[in-house]
Design a protein around this motif. Structure first.
Motif, PDB file in Angstrom:
ATOM      1  N   ASP A   1       1.047  -1.254   0.041  1.00 50.80           N
ATOM      2  CA  ASP A   1       0.194  -0.582   0.199  1.00 50.80           C
ATOM      3  C   ASP A   1       0.975   0.761   0.012  1.00 50.80           C
ATOM      4  OD1 ASP A   1      -1.931   1.702  -0.167  1.00 50.80           O
ATOM      5  OD2 ASP A   1      -2.392   1.558   2.318  1.00 50.80           O
ATOM      6  N   MET A   2       1.114   1.450  -1.330  1.00 51.85           N
ATOM      7  CA  MET A   2       1.931   3.133  -1.498  1.00 51.85           C
ATOM      8  C   MET A   2       1.251   4.228  -1.934  1.00 51.85           C
ATOM      9  SD  MET A   2       4.622   2.216  -0.259  1.00 51.85           S
ATOM     10  CE  MET A   2       6.509   2.925  -0.712  1.00 51.85           C
ATOM     11  N   PRO A   3       1.640   5.244  -1.815  1.00 56.71           N
ATOM     12  CA  PRO A   3       0.262   6.552  -2.706  1.00 56.71           C
ATOM     13  C   PRO A   3       0.531   6.191  -3.917  1.00 56.71           C
ATOM     14  CG  PRO A   3       2.295   7.893  -0.896  1.00 56.71           C
ATOM     15  CD  PRO A   3       2.238   6.422  -0.680  1.00 56.71           C
ATOM     16  N   HIS A   4       1.506   6.746  -5.057  1.00 58.77           N
ATOM     17  CA  HIS A   4       1.377   6.009  -6.364  1.00 58.77           C
ATOM     18  C   HIS A   4       0.361   4.870  -6.284  1.00 58.77           C
ATOM     19  CE1 HIS A   4       3.359  10.014  -6.947  1.00 58.77           C
ATOM     20  NE2 HIS A   4       4.601   9.312  -6.602  1.00 58.77           N
ATOM     21  N   ARG A   5       0.447   3.488  -6.037  1.00 59.80           N
ATOM     22  CA  ARG A   5      -0.161   2.862  -6.269  1.00 59.80           C
ATOM     23  C   ARG A   5      -1.327   2.531  -6.086  1.00 59.80           C
ATOM     24  NH1 ARG A   5      -2.108  -1.732  -3.273  1.00 59.80           N
ATOM     25  NH2 ARG A   5      -2.237  -3.702  -4.188  1.00 59.80           N
ATOM     26  N   ARG A   6      -2.185   3.382  -4.863  1.00 58.28           N
ATOM     27  CA  ARG A   6      -3.317   4.077  -4.367  1.00 58.28           C
ATOM     28  C   ARG A   6      -4.044   4.358  -5.704  1.00 58.28           C
ATOM     29  NH1 ARG A   6      -1.179   4.611   0.917  1.00 58.28           N
ATOM     30  NH2 ARG A   6      -1.198   6.675   0.419  1.00 58.28           N
ATOM     31  N   ARG A   7      -3.136   5.562  -6.483  1.00 59.48           N
ATOM     32  CA  ARG A   7      -4.870   6.395  -7.391  1.00 59.48           C
ATOM     33  C   ARG A   7      -3.641   5.870  -8.540  1.00 59.48           C
ATOM     34  NH1 ARG A   7      -3.438  11.830  -6.956  1.00 59.48           N
ATOM     35  NH2 ARG A   7      -3.099  12.189  -9.316  1.00 59.48           N
ATOM     36  N   VAL A   8      -3.216   4.879  -9.302  1.00 60.41           N
ATOM     37  CA  VAL A   8      -3.529   3.695  -9.796  1.00 60.41           C
ATOM     38  C   VAL A   8      -4.561   2.555  -9.449  1.00 60.41           C
ATOM     39  CG1 VAL A   8      -2.764   1.438 -11.661  1.00 60.41           C
ATOM     40  CG2 VAL A   8      -0.366   3.568 -10.815  1.00 60.41           C
ATOM     41  N   LEU A   9      -4.988   2.409  -8.657  1.00 60.22           N
ATOM     42  CA  LEU A   9      -5.684   1.628  -7.998  1.00 60.22           C
ATOM     43  C   LEU A   9      -6.559   2.075  -8.057  1.00 60.22           C
ATOM     44  CD1 LEU A   9      -4.746  -0.255  -4.964  1.00 60.22           C
ATOM     45  CD2 LEU A   9      -4.684  -1.175  -7.418  1.00 60.22           C
ATOM     46  N   ASP A  10      -7.115   3.556  -7.633  1.00 62.88           N
ATOM     47  CA  ASP A  10      -8.075   3.978  -8.670  1.00 62.88           C
ATOM     48  C   ASP A  10      -9.054   4.068 -10.113  1.00 62.88           C
ATOM     49  OD1 ASP A  10      -8.347   5.053  -5.487  1.00 62.88           O
ATOM     50  OD2 ASP A  10      -7.292   7.212  -6.079  1.00 62.88           O
ATOM     51  N   HIS A  11      -7.541   4.290 -10.849  1.00 61.72           N
ATOM     52  CA  HIS A  11      -7.650   3.879 -12.173  1.00 61.72           C
ATOM     53  C   HIS A  11      -8.389   2.658 -12.692  1.00 61.72           C
ATOM     54  CE1 HIS A  11      -5.849   8.231 -13.695  1.00 61.72           C
ATOM     55  NE2 HIS A  11      -4.835   7.531 -12.775  1.00 61.72           N
ATOM     56  N   VAL A  12      -7.869   1.932 -12.336  1.00 61.10           N
ATOM     57  CA  VAL A  12      -9.064   0.230 -12.641  1.00 61.10           C
ATOM     58  C   VAL A  12      -9.856   0.687 -11.801  1.00 61.10           C
ATOM     59  CG1 VAL A  12      -8.459  -1.710 -11.246  1.00 61.10           C
ATOM     60  CG2 VAL A  12      -6.198  -0.748 -11.318  1.00 61.10           C
ATOM     61  N   ASP A  13     -10.470   1.233 -10.562  1.00 57.97           N
ATOM     62  CA  ASP A  13     -11.347   1.260  -9.656  1.00 57.97           C
ATOM     63  C   ASP A  13     -12.917   2.008 -10.768  1.00 57.97           C
ATOM     64  OD1 ASP A  13     -10.960  -0.441  -7.422  1.00 57.97           O
ATOM     65  OD2 ASP A  13     -11.087   1.968  -6.299  1.00 57.97           O
ATOM     66  N   ARG A  14     -12.330   2.350 -11.776  1.00 58.51           N
ATOM     67  CA  ARG A  14     -12.803   3.488 -12.404  1.00 58.51           C
ATOM     68  C   ARG A  14     -13.243   2.697 -14.048  1.00 58.51           C
ATOM     69  NH1 ARG A  14     -10.207   8.241 -10.467  1.00 58.51           N
ATOM     70  NH2 ARG A  14      -8.480   8.104 -11.313  1.00 58.51           N
ATOM     71  N   LEU A  15     -12.045   1.628 -13.694  1.00 61.86           N
ATOM     72  CA  LEU A  15     -11.757   0.829 -15.046  1.00 61.86           C
ATOM     73  C   LEU A  15     -13.023  -0.133 -15.161  1.00 61.86           C
ATOM     74  CD1 LEU A  15     -11.144  -0.327 -17.944  1.00 61.86           C
ATOM     75  CD2 LEU A  15      -9.719  -1.770 -16.784  1.00 61.86           C
ATOM     76  N   GLU A  16     -13.096  -0.773 -13.784  1.00 61.32           N
ATOM     77  CA  GLU A  16     -13.881  -1.629 -13.477  1.00 61.32           C
ATOM     78  C   GLU A  16     -15.742  -0.787 -13.253  1.00 61.32           C
ATOM     79  OE1 GLU A  16     -12.611  -3.556  -9.754  1.00 61.32           O
ATOM     80  OE2 GLU A  16     -11.128  -4.347 -10.217  1.00 61.32           O
ATOM     81  N   GLU A  17     -15.580   0.376 -12.790  1.00 64.13           N
ATOM     82  CA  GLU A  17     -17.203   0.834 -13.572  1.00 64.13           C
ATOM     83  C   GLU A  17     -17.965   1.005 -14.459  1.00 64.13           C
ATOM     84  OE1 GLU A  17     -16.090   3.911 -10.801  1.00 64.13           O
ATOM     85  OE2 GLU A  17     -16.021   3.355  -9.078  1.00 64.13           O
ATOM     86  N   LYS A  18     -16.642   0.876 -15.440  1.00 65.42           N
ATOM     87  CA  LYS A  18     -17.487   1.240 -16.812  1.00 65.42           C
ATOM     88  C   LYS A  18     -17.857   0.290 -17.292  1.00 65.42           C
ATOM     89  CE  LYS A  18     -14.381   5.315 -17.980  1.00 65.42           C
ATOM     90  NZ  LYS A  18     -12.844   5.840 -18.321  1.00 65.42           N
TER      91      LYS A  18
END
Length: 240
Positions: A141-158
């Motif tokens: 769990d690191m800051p930049h990884r969390r930001r990338v996971l936000d992108h992944v979450d948005r992809l999953e939502e789409k």
């Protein structure tokens, strides 16, 4: 990871002098890291090389990214949006067997288009893409990884939205399952679609890792991923 849109790497002209200096330094680090990762690969690139290329002290690089893999995720975070907008790579539907109707129909085609940037990255920069996939799946769990996971979450939502909005097509892959038809009493509306979206994204990342381990032929990845999408779409359509 190639993209021509570097707007996120450039500092804003509206920042104050100190903030602008920091933004410019960050932009140089990002540009240097991106160039070296693409040219040399992840394993052969060092933080000291990035620092030299960015014309900053090595300690300065660590102020922006605590580890080399975090530096990679920092670059991915900055470029993800532009990479998603790339339109030059055909969707996975183009790689189905000649003359064969795909099981998932239009819904699967749309989902394939959504994940095609990951496939593009895997093909052009296979080592980088698979390092990113491994970090998303198993990283600390690191800051930049969390930001990338936000992108992944948005992809999953789409993807979940595509699964929910799918209609029955000629292949019968999408049925009448809609908001509340998720298979288990008490589940929230859309739970089946959300679970299907997670399965698709996790499957894509797992196949990228398998390709890095040479457990799959790169030329077959398209077929494997399209099959995965078709199965999930069919399963979502059958959910009751």
């Amino acid at each position: 990871m190639d993209t021509r849109d570097d707007t996120e790497l450039a500092p804003s002209a509206t920042l104050g002098r100190r903030e602008r200096a920091k933004a410019e330094k960050r932009a140089r680090i990002l540009a240097a890291a991106r160039a070296l990762f693409e040219e040399r690969g992840f394993e052969r690139t060092s933080m000291s090389e990035v620092a030299r290329a960015a014309d900053v002290a090595e300690g300065t690089v660590f102020q922006y990214a605590a580890t080399k893999v975090e530096l990679l995720m920092m670059v991915v975070d900055a470029l993800w949006g532009a990479h998603e907008r790339a339109t030059t790579t055909p969707s996975l539907s183009a790689f189905a067997a000649p003359g064969a109707a795909t099981a998932g129909g239009e819904t699967a085609d749309r989902i394939a288009e959504l994940i095609s940037p990951l496939v593009t990255a895997m093909r052009r920069w296979s080592e980088l893409a698979t390092w990113v996939a491994r970090e998303i799946l198993f990283g600390a769990d690191m800051p930049h990884r969390r930001r990338v996971l936000d992108h992944v979450d948005r992809l999953e939502e789409k993807i979940a939205a595509r699964l929910q909005d799918g209609r029955a097509d000629a292949s019968g892959a999408i049925g009448a399952a809609r908001d509340g038809a998720t298979g288990t009493a008490g589940e929230e509306p859309g739970a089946a679609a959300a679970a299907g979206a997670r399965l698709i994204v996790a499957g894509v990342l797992a196949e990228l890792n398998r390709s890095r381990q040479r457990r799959i032929d790169g030329e077959d990845v398209d077929v494997v991923l399209r099959t995965l999408i078709d199965l999930v779409v069919a399963g979502a359509g059958a959910a009751r």
